[in-house]
Scaffold this motif. Structure first.
Motif, PDB file in Angstrom:
ATOM      1  N   LEU A 277      70.320  43.876  19.734  1.00 15.22           N
ATOM      2  CA  LEU A 277      71.364  43.358  18.848  1.00 15.22           C
ATOM      3  C   LEU A 277      71.814  41.983  19.318  1.00 15.22           C
ATOM      4  CD1 LEU A 277      73.593  46.536  18.359  1.00 15.22           C
ATOM      5  CD2 LEU A 277      71.921  45.578  16.768  1.00 15.22           C
ATOM      6  N   TYR A 278      71.994  41.075  18.361  1.00 15.15           N
ATOM      7  CA  TYR A 278      72.354  39.692  18.677  1.00 15.15           C
ATOM      8  C   TYR A 278      73.375  39.161  17.676  1.00 15.15           C
ATOM      9  CZ  TYR A 278      68.158  39.539  21.633  1.00 15.15           C
ATOM     10  OH  TYR A 278      67.210  39.779  22.603  1.00 15.15           O
ATOM     11  N   MET A 279      74.040  38.075  18.074  1.00 15.61           N
ATOM     12  CA  MET A 279      74.767  37.211  17.149  1.00 15.61           C
ATOM     13  C   MET A 279      73.915  35.949  17.047  1.00 15.61           C
ATOM     14  SD  MET A 279      78.701  37.530  18.573  1.00 15.61           S
ATOM     15  CE  MET A 279      78.329  36.641  20.070  1.00 15.61           C
ATOM     16  N   VAL A 280      73.933  35.289  15.879  1.00  9.09           N
ATOM     17  CA  VAL A 280      73.107  34.102  15.683  1.00  9.09           C
ATOM     18  C   VAL A 280      73.998  32.932  15.281  1.00  9.09           C
ATOM     19  CG1 VAL A 280      71.181  33.094  14.400  1.00  9.09           C
ATOM     20  CG2 VAL A 280      71.128  35.529  15.000  1.00  9.09           C
ATOM     21  N   THR A 281      73.811  31.822  15.988  1.00  9.28           N
ATOM     22  CA  THR A 281      74.532  30.590  15.675  1.00  9.28           C
ATOM     23  C   THR A 281      73.565  29.422  15.840  1.00  9.28           C
ATOM     24  OG1 THR A 281      76.539  29.301  16.118  1.00  9.28           O
ATOM     25  CG2 THR A 281      75.441  30.257  18.038  1.00  9.28           C
TER      26      THR A 281
ATOM     27  N   PRO B 240      78.328  38.731  12.512  1.00 10.59           N
ATOM     28  CA  PRO B 240      77.584  39.928  12.145  1.00 10.59           C
ATOM     29  C   PRO B 240      76.544  40.264  13.211  1.00 10.59           C
ATOM     30  CG  PRO B 240      77.011  38.105  10.695  1.00 10.59           C
ATOM     31  CD  PRO B 240      78.025  37.597  11.663  1.00 10.59           C
ATOM     32  N   ARG B 241      76.145  41.524  13.229  1.00 11.97           N
ATOM     33  CA  ARG B 241      75.117  41.981  14.158  1.00 11.97           C
ATOM     34  C   ARG B 241      73.749  41.771  13.528  1.00 11.97           C
ATOM     35  NH1 ARG B 241      78.060  46.359  17.272  1.00 11.97           N
ATOM     36  NH2 ARG B 241      76.101  47.417  17.668  1.00 11.97           N
ATOM     37  N   TRP B 242      72.898  41.105  14.267  1.00 11.25           N
ATOM     38  CA  TRP B 242      71.509  40.928  13.870  1.00 11.25           C
ATOM     39  C   TRP B 242      70.668  41.892  14.696  1.00 11.25           C
ATOM     40  CZ3 TRP B 242      69.083  37.210  10.628  1.00 11.25           C
ATOM     41  CH2 TRP B 242      69.973  36.317   9.998  1.00 11.25           C
ATOM     42  N   ILE B 243      69.735  42.573  14.039  1.00 15.36           N
ATOM     43  CA  ILE B 243      68.777  43.415  14.750  1.00 15.36           C
ATOM     44  C   ILE B 243      67.498  42.591  14.902  1.00 15.36           C
ATOM     45  CG2 ILE B 243      67.386  45.525  14.700  1.00 15.36           C
ATOM     46  CD1 ILE B 243      69.616  46.664  12.792  1.00 15.36           C
TER      47      ILE B 243
ATOM     48  N   ASP C 245      69.516  19.453  15.568  1.00 18.35           N
ATOM     49  CA  ASP C 245      70.353  20.617  15.845  1.00 18.35           C
ATOM     50  C   ASP C 245      70.406  21.592  14.674  1.00 18.35           C
ATOM     51  OD1 ASP C 245      70.909  19.877  18.420  1.00 18.35           O
ATOM     52  OD2 ASP C 245      72.961  19.218  18.023  1.00 18.35           O
ATOM     53  N   ASN C 246      70.287  21.083  13.432  1.00 17.83           N
ATOM     54  CA  ASN C 246      70.379  21.992  12.275  1.00 17.83           C
ATOM     55  C   ASN C 246      69.091  22.798  12.067  1.00 17.83           C
ATOM     56  OD1 ASN C 246      68.853  19.819  11.229  1.00 17.83           O
ATOM     57  ND2 ASN C 246      69.632  20.195   9.174  1.00 17.83           N
ATOM     58  N   GLU C 247      68.080  22.581  12.927  1.00 16.33           N
ATOM     59  CA  GLU C 247      66.845  23.368  12.890  1.00 16.33           C
ATOM     60  C   GLU C 247      66.742  24.301  14.100  1.00 16.33           C
ATOM     61  OE1 GLU C 247      64.051  20.120  10.575  1.00 16.33           O
ATOM     62  OE2 GLU C 247      63.816  20.299  12.731  1.00 16.33           O
ATOM     63  N   LEU C 248      67.799  24.350  14.898  1.00 17.97           N
ATOM     64  CA  LEU C 248      67.789  25.128  16.140  1.00 17.97           C
ATOM     65  C   LEU C 248      68.772  26.283  16.067  1.00 17.97           C
ATOM     66  CD1 LEU C 248      67.660  22.137  18.607  1.00 17.97           C
ATOM     67  CD2 LEU C 248      65.834  23.812  18.222  1.00 17.97           C
ATOM     68  N   TRP C 249      68.460  27.363  16.795  1.00 21.92           N
ATOM     69  CA  TRP C 249      69.213  28.610  16.716  1.00 21.92           C
ATOM     70  C   TRP C 249      69.444  29.178  18.102  1.00 21.92           C
ATOM     71  CZ3 TRP C 249      71.037  29.320  12.032  1.00 21.92           C
ATOM     72  CH2 TRP C 249      70.429  28.562  11.015  1.00 21.92           C
ATOM     73  N   LYS C 250      70.598  29.783  18.268  1.00 24.04           N
ATOM     74  CA  LYS C 250      70.942  30.490  19.509  1.00 24.04           C
ATOM     75  C   LYS C 250      71.087  31.972  19.173  1.00 24.04           C
ATOM     76  CE  LYS C 250      72.220  26.999  22.461  1.00 24.04           C
ATOM     77  NZ  LYS C 250      71.838  26.867  23.849  1.00 24.04           N
ATOM     78  N   PHE C 251      70.356  32.795  19.871  1.00 27.17           N
ATOM     79  CA  PHE C 251      70.448  34.247  19.737  1.00 27.17           C
ATOM     80  C   PHE C 251      71.226  34.757  20.947  1.00 27.17           C
ATOM     81  CE2 PHE C 251      67.032  33.183  16.946  1.00 27.17           C
ATOM     82  CZ  PHE C 251      66.989  34.188  15.981  1.00 27.17           C
ATOM     83  N   ILE C 252      72.404  35.308  20.700  1.00 26.56           N
ATOM     84  CA  ILE C 252      73.294  35.751  21.779  1.00 26.56           C
ATOM     85  C   ILE C 252      73.269  37.276  21.830  1.00 26.56           C
ATOM     86  CG2 ILE C 252      75.664  35.691  22.652  1.00 26.56           C
ATOM     87  CD1 ILE C 252      75.884  33.085  20.738  1.00 26.56           C
ATOM     88  N   ARG C 253      72.738  37.816  22.910  1.00 27.30           N
ATOM     89  CA  ARG C 253      72.569  39.281  23.052  1.00 27.30           C
ATOM     90  C   ARG C 253      73.930  39.950  23.140  1.00 27.30           C
ATOM     91  NH1 ARG C 253      67.805  42.485  24.701  1.00 27.30           N
ATOM     92  NH2 ARG C 253      68.535  44.559  24.107  1.00 27.30           N
ATOM     93  N   ILE C 254      74.153  41.022  22.371  1.00 31.48           N
ATOM     94  CA  ILE C 254      75.466  41.672  22.380  1.00 31.48           C
ATOM     95  C   ILE C 254      75.423  43.160  22.689  1.00 31.48           C
ATOM     96  CG2 ILE C 254      76.610  40.027  20.841  1.00 31.48           C
ATOM     97  CD1 ILE C 254      76.104  41.959  18.512  1.00 31.48           C
ATOM     98  N   ASP C 255      74.228  43.735  22.898  1.00 30.71           N
ATOM     99  CA  ASP C 255      74.208  45.181  23.116  1.00 30.71           C
ATOM    100  C   ASP C 255      74.024  45.573  24.577  1.00 30.71           C
ATOM    101  OD1 ASP C 255      71.581  44.340  23.201  1.00 30.71           O
ATOM    102  OD2 ASP C 255      70.801  46.004  21.999  1.00 30.71           O
ATOM    103  N   ARG C 256      74.264  44.628  25.498  1.00 29.80           N
ATOM    104  CA  ARG C 256      74.288  44.972  26.927  1.00 29.80           C
ATOM    105  C   ARG C 256      74.967  43.838  27.669  1.00 29.80           C
ATOM    106  NH1 ARG C 256      68.020  43.774  27.737  1.00 29.80           N
ATOM    107  NH2 ARG C 256      68.207  41.551  28.149  1.00 29.80           N
ATOM    108  N   ASP C 257      75.362  44.095  28.897  1.00 30.97           N
ATOM    109  CA  ASP C 257      76.065  43.069  29.689  1.00 30.97           C
ATOM    110  C   ASP C 257      75.090  42.097  30.300  1.00 30.97           C
ATOM    111  OD1 ASP C 257      78.500  44.189  29.128  1.00 30.97           O
ATOM    112  OD2 ASP C 257      78.356  45.580  30.808  1.00 30.97           O
TER     113      ASP C 257
END
Length: 153
Positions: A12-16, A51-54, A141-153
């Protein structure tokens, strides 16, 4: 966080995006209609819960990306979450070390996720990425993405 190979793991991730102000994420609109039509994937306003991304790894840098439980795909050069059509599209997520962010491209490598305008409710576009011909390639920058993991520490 990503592990050392820079491949995203399933989870699970958040995407920005680096082009968005802090606290802004992308996903489905909380005010979308209740039909089963495809749902736009948009820039959410600051302060809206991410939102949560799978992220489902298919191996070799290929993924299925779901938001709000629905698989994503490109339609008419824009990104949608599909409520009815089963599996969605395969995406190639490539970590770009120079930017410490990722590009997300269609499996054919001909187009990828782009934020056309950095304003809330703008739909994510799917169009050719405009990298600078350099080593390593440089992306806007508008073609780049950060996937931030949210389902573990």
């Amino acid at each position: 966080m990503q592990h050392t190979s820079n491949e995203l793991e399933s989870g699970l991730y958040m995407v920005t995006s680096p082009c968005l102000p802090g606290g802004s994420f992308v996903g489905r609109d909380v005010r979308e209609d209740f039909s089963l039509r495809p749902k736009k994937v948009i820039v959410l306003p600051q302060g809206v819960q991410a939102p949560r991304w799978i992220v489902e790894s298919l191996g070799k840098g290929r993924y299925r990306l779901k938001v709000g439980g629905a698989p994503t795909c490109e339609m008419n050069k824009e990104l949608y979450a599909m409520l009815v059509e089963a599996q969605g599209e395969e995406w190639i997520v490539t970590h770009r070390d120079y930017h410490d962010a990722c590009t997300v491209e269609k499996a054919d490598g001909k187009s990828g996720w782009v934020i056309p305008k950095e304003t809330p409710y703008t739909q994510i576009a799917v169009r050719p990425l405009q990298s600078q011909p350099s080593a390593p390639p440089k992306f806007a920058d508008n073609e780049l993405w950060k996937f931030i993991r949210i389902d573990r520490d």
